[in-house]
Design a protein around this motif. Structure first.
Motif, PDB file in Angstrom:
ATOM      1  N   ALA A  16       0.812  -1.223   0.000  1.00  0.00           N
ATOM      2  CA  ALA A  16       0.000   0.000   0.000  1.00  0.00           C
ATOM      3  C   ALA A  16       0.843   1.270   0.000  1.00  0.00           C
ATOM      4  N   LEU A  17       2.073   1.183   0.533  1.00  0.00           N
ATOM      5  CA  LEU A  17       2.973   2.343   0.568  1.00  0.00           C
ATOM      6  C   LEU A  17       4.253   2.059  -0.212  1.00  0.00           C
ATOM      7  N   GLU A  18       4.149   1.183  -1.189  1.00  0.00           N
ATOM      8  CA  GLU A  18       5.348   0.738  -1.901  1.00  0.00           C
ATOM      9  C   GLU A  18       6.110   1.905  -2.520  1.00  0.00           C
ATOM     10  N   GLY A  19       7.380   2.046  -2.075  1.00  0.00           N
ATOM     11  CA  GLY A  19       8.272   3.042  -2.645  1.00  0.00           C
ATOM     12  C   GLY A  19       8.104   4.453  -2.120  1.00  0.00           C
ATOM     13  N   ILE A  20       7.244   4.650  -1.100  1.00  0.00           N
ATOM     14  CA  ILE A  20       6.981   5.999  -0.580  1.00  0.00           C
ATOM     15  C   ILE A  20       7.994   6.339   0.513  1.00  0.00           C
ATOM     16  N   PRO A  21       8.777   7.415   0.360  1.00  0.00           N
ATOM     17  CA  PRO A  21       9.797   7.779   1.358  1.00  0.00           C
ATOM     18  C   PRO A  21       9.196   8.515   2.563  1.00  0.00           C
ATOM     19  N   LEU A  22       9.476   8.001   3.747  1.00  0.00           N
ATOM     20  CA  LEU A  22       8.932   8.556   4.984  1.00  0.00           C
ATOM     21  C   LEU A  22      10.052   8.941   5.946  1.00  0.00           C
ATOM     22  N   GLY A  23       9.757   9.895   6.827  1.00  0.00           N
ATOM     23  CA  GLY A  23      10.636  10.226   7.943  1.00  0.00           C
ATOM     24  C   GLY A  23      10.081   9.593   9.209  1.00  0.00           C
ATOM     25  N   ALA A  42       4.504  -2.619   4.376  1.00  0.00           N
ATOM     26  CA  ALA A  42       3.660  -2.012   3.340  1.00  0.00           C
ATOM     27  C   ALA A  42       4.484  -1.428   2.196  1.00  0.00           C
ATOM     28  N   GLY A  43       5.828  -1.516   2.309  1.00  0.00           N
ATOM     29  CA  GLY A  43       6.697  -1.083   1.220  1.00  0.00           C
ATOM     30  C   GLY A  43       7.305   0.292   1.358  1.00  0.00           C
ATOM     31  N   ALA A  64      -4.886   9.438   6.204  1.00  0.00           N
ATOM     32  CA  ALA A  64      -5.712   8.230   6.224  1.00  0.00           C
ATOM     33  C   ALA A  64      -4.948   7.031   5.679  1.00  0.00           C
ATOM     34  N   ILE A  65      -4.210   7.254   4.589  1.00  0.00           N
ATOM     35  CA  ILE A  65      -3.417   6.169   3.990  1.00  0.00           C
ATOM     36  C   ILE A  65      -2.367   5.670   4.971  1.00  0.00           C
TER      37      ILE A  65
END
Length: 493
Positions: free
Chosen positions: A70-77, A114-115, A229-230
């Motif tokens: 669902a979060l594949e490849g999304i960069p987070l802090g 979740a990626g 929400a995501i």
């Protein structure tokens, strides 16, 4: 801000799946943004470039096969309060110098499953104790927003100030945060971002450095309601390692975004009209009421009579739990150790040099209210008040109220090293006046940007919901967001 870093999580997710760019390209864009901005904003205390690139490469391989999460490849802090395996985790405190845990927090593991891609660890108030992100051992975080015609550096709020600044300044697509008395919602309001504290027990606390165990809850800070929400959908889970996490299905929160609020009953508590509240805050509140009413919601006046006792009760309960939780930091097993031939001197020296002034203050307050002769007068009484605060909310919801609308903060962001705040800790604590009730009652609360003040700084509105009814908050918050528009700071860094 590049074209890639300006994308929301939802936009980046869809474009990654459509192969318009790769996670490696998106991650490199964020790493470049961090290199260009972090010296001035101080949002990151550790940047994990090699790990980020490796995670992005793995995401691209999964996306190529069509089986991304669902979060594949999304960069987070990631806020420095979350344990990240073999990566700096110090709660921004000197006492945890060089600590790298051999395990992963449940919330961050859920995100990696979740990626998502980890960009690094974000600055915060030491042990999450603060409302301005000035108590960090690594120095204060700077808000990317500035007042009109001013170069004065402002606080981003706390304790999740690094998370809020990084999201607002386009240094990550979204960020993890925690909220004990407002530490997600207040910095979100100060930086024009969206922050939600879910119901206590919705997210596991395992692997999150504890401040006040009965109040702490993880949640996301994001650029808009849909992104929040995501993220929350992937962060939330039951966990055998945390007995306070509840085994309830996690809804598809994103599906609630955009749903009509027609017929919802929105409560307006008279007790939140505090003495001396700035006119701008009241005007913002009235605008929020009109937006929801125009969208078909029913507005009702309610009373939460024990609200006035929430802040003093909170500043008894939270320090009491902190003094107990922080007793484990003694220089014996990990982190800082001041050498001494005498074990008691070693304990005292380590804790004296390892903890900052605000953490020491709260430990001493907490130890005092738990001590013999004062336990009944302070701690026990505060817990009884807490029960009454929760009962106020229960009665409102039993009478048909679906959500409650209040201001998020009593003002916009103030200056770093503000003399009045430094001279009077209570004045700093008053920043939590609209948010602590939510933690005391274990309820979900969301802060959504709703306007700018006369200085051009963002202000937020808060929605409080029934236990485990975050979906209604996303519905109502999206309505406010659509009416108010989105806000981004002018780049100066």
């Amino acid at each position: 801000m590049s074209d890639l870093t300006s994308l929301t999580i939802a936009e980046a997710r869809d474009k990654l799946r459509q192969k318009e760019f790769t996670s490696a390209e998106l991650t490199d864009a964020y790493l470049s943004a961090i290199r260009g901005a972090n010296e001035k904003l101080n949002a990151y205390v550790t940047v994990t470039e090699d790990k980020a690139r490796a995670m992005a490469k793995a995401s691209d391989e999964r996306l190529a096969k069509g089986d991304g999460g669902a979060l594949e490849g999304i960069p987070l802090g990631i806020k420095d309060l979350f344990a990240t395996k073999d990566v700096h985790t110090q709660a921004c405190s000197h006492i945890l110098d060089r600590f790298t845990p051999p395990y992963e927090s449940t919330v961050t593991q859920n995100l990696w499953n979740a990626g998502a891609v980890m960009l690094g660890k974000l600055n915060m108030d030491e042990f999450a104790m603060g409302s301005s992100n000035e108590t960090s051992y690594y120095g204060p975080v700077t808000n990317p927003w500035r007042s009109k015609q001013s170069n004065e550096n402002l606080v981003p709020g706390g304790s999740s100030g690094g998370s809020a600044t990084a999201v607002s300044a386009f240094l990550c697509a979204g960020a993890t945060a925690t909220d004990t008395g407002g530490s997600i919602r207040q910095p979100a309001a100060f930086t024009g971002t969206v922050g939600i504290k879910p119901t206590y027990g919705r997210c596991s606390r395992w692997g999150i450095v504890a401040f006040a165990s009965s109040l702490d809850q993880a949640g996301p800070i994001a650029r808009d309601v849909r992104d929040a929400a995501i993220m929350l959908k992937e962060m939330a889970s039951v966990d055998d390692k945390d007995t306070t996490s509840l085994d309830r299905p996690v809804p598809d929160y994103e599906a609630a975004v955009g749903q009509s609020v027609k017929g919802l009953k929105i409560g307006i508590p008279k007790e939140y009209r505090i003495e001396g509240m700035p006119g701008e805050i009241d005007e913002l509140w009235q605008r929020g009421i009109h937006w929801l009413k125009d969208a078909g919601a029913q507005i009702v006046d309610i009373t939460l009579p024990h609200t006035k006792y929430a802040l003093p009760a909170y500043y008894i309960v939270a320090p009491a739990e902190a003094s107990s939780n922080l007793a484990r930091y003694d220089g014996v097993r990990y982190g800082l150790r001041e050498q001494s031939d005498d074990v008691v001197d070693m304990y005292e020296g380590t804790r004296s040099k390892g903890f900052g002034a605000e953490v020491k203050r709260r430990i001493m307050i907490g130890t005092y209210v738990l001590s013999a002769g004062y336990y009944d007068a302070y701690y026990l009484k505060a817990q009884k008040v807490r029960t009454l605060i929760k009962r106020d909310f229960d009665l409102a919801f039993e009478n048909g109220v679906d959500a409650i609308l209040t201001p998020a903060t009593p003002s916009s962001a103030f200056a770093i090293d503000d003399a009045e705040m430094a001279a009077d800790p209570v004045k700093m604590y008053l920043n939590d006046i609209f948010t602590v009730t939510v933690n005391m009652a274990g309820l979900p609360g969301i802060s959504v940007p709703a306007g700018l003040d006369a200085k051009g700084l963002p202000l937020g509105l808060q929605l409080i919901g029934r236990p485990f009814d975050e979906e209604t908050l996303f519905r109502a918050a999206h309505t406010i967001e659509q009416a108010a528009g989105r806000f981004t700071p002018e780049r100066w860094w």
